[in-house]
Structures are given as C-alpha cells and as structure tokens.
Design a protein around this motif. Structure first.
Motif, PDB file in Angstrom:
ATOM      1  N   TYR A 109       0.830  -1.212   0.000  1.00 58.91           N
ATOM      2  CA  TYR A 109       0.000   0.000   0.000  1.00 58.91           C
ATOM      3  C   TYR A 109       0.861   1.258   0.000  1.00 58.91           C
ATOM      4  N   THR A 113       0.606   3.171  -3.713  1.00 61.22           N
ATOM      5  CA  THR A 113      -0.275   4.339  -3.798  1.00 61.22           C
ATOM      6  C   THR A 113       0.402   5.513  -4.517  1.00 61.22           C
ATOM      7  N   PHE A 150      -9.137  -2.286   2.551  1.00 60.67           N
ATOM      8  CA  PHE A 150      -9.231  -1.020   1.832  1.00 60.67           C
ATOM      9  C   PHE A 150      -7.855  -0.541   1.409  1.00 60.67           C
ATOM     10  N   LEU A 151      -6.900  -0.647   2.320  1.00 62.32           N
ATOM     11  CA  LEU A 151      -5.560  -0.129   2.039  1.00 62.32           C
ATOM     12  C   LEU A 151      -4.890  -0.849   0.874  1.00 62.32           C
ATOM     13  N   PHE A 154      -6.697   0.136  -2.409  1.00 59.99           N
ATOM     14  CA  PHE A 154      -6.705   1.556  -2.788  1.00 59.99           C
ATOM     15  C   PHE A 154      -5.813   1.883  -3.982  1.00 59.99           C
TER      16      PHE A 154
END
Length: 159
Positions: A109, A113, A150-151, A154
């Motif tokens: 993550y 990201t 979620f992380l 993402f």
C-alpha cells in the motif's frame, strides 16, 4: 469534435513530462523512507492489525495439526467480499510469519499508492511532481484504523 492526445514517447510517457533522474531519485528516497517507517517498528499503530494477523494465520495454518483452528474456524469458500487481504496474506504466510505477511501487505500500500498516482498524473498529461503529494498522505486515518482490505485495494483504483 476531435480529441488531441498528448505527445507520448515510445515508453508511454508524456514527452514533456518524462521523469528526470532527479525526480526518480527523490521519489525513490521518499518511498524508501515510507517503507523504512513500516519496518522500523515491531507493531504498527493500526487498530485492526492484530485481527488481520490472526485471520491471516488462521487461513494459512487452518489444517495444521499444531493448531486447533480447524475445530473453531470455518474457512470462507473462495474469494468473498473483504477477503483479499486474508487470502493474499495467507499465501504470504506460507513463506513468512503472519505478522511479516501483514507488513508486506502494508508495504504494498505504502509503495503502490504514490506509484499509482504517478500513473494517473502521466496519463492525464500532468506533472509527475504532483505524485509527491501522495507520499505523506498514505499515513492517514484509514491507515490508523487498520482497514487492511481497503488499504491494499486503494492503489488499484488508480492503476
């Protein structure tokens, strides 16, 4: 009505915004600092991380004779909503301990990201330097809560 494409070179980068050596060096240093932050501590300040580590360990060692997991837990049948982190983590836990597998997922993550934001910047012909805004923003409220599913999903939004 025609749509003009940005000047794109053979690598798929906007020719006016091909990352410079300075940019790549600074982005690499920033990402290395973020990953170092993850691995420098024994226990991350994420509220749900302990529960995720337990679930990863349960799925990874469910059928092991050394545990009682098979007596108390029923494994999900395939991929179900919110099971990506558990399944990927369980696969990693066959290679490393469950807590290390969770840190690998968090590292994904933290690294992916900003790189996915960089991809969006380049796709829309914006400056690659805008991706630097996402580097410190990975440590946000959702990180603190520990929403691991979620992380890890993402960055996939932007790729």
């Amino acid at each position: 009505m025609s749509v003009e494409r940005a000047n794109v070179d053979s690598r798929g980068w906007c020719s006016s915004d091909a990352p410079s050596r300075t940019f790549l060096t600074l982005l690499g240093a920033a990402l290395a600092a973020n990953v170092t932050t993850i691995w420098a501590v024994q226990w991350l300040p994420m509220g749900d991380l302990g529960g995720w580590i337990e679930l990863i360990d349960v799925v990874a060692r469910h059928d092991s004779a050394a545990t009682l997991y098979s007596q108390y837990y029923t494994l999900p049948g395939g991929f179900e909503p919110n099971s990506l982190a558990v399944h990927v983590g369980a696969w990693l836990a066959t290679l490393v301990r469950a807590d290390t597998a969770a840190k690998i997922l968090v590292s994904w993550y933290v690294l992916a990201t900003p790189l996915s934001v960089l991809t969006v910047c380049r796709a829309f012909g914006r400056s690659s330097w805008l991706a630097f805004f996402s580097v410190p923003m990975v440590f946000n409220a959702l990180f603190n809560v520990g929403l691991l599913n979620f992380l890890i999903a993402f960055p996939l939004i932007f790729f």
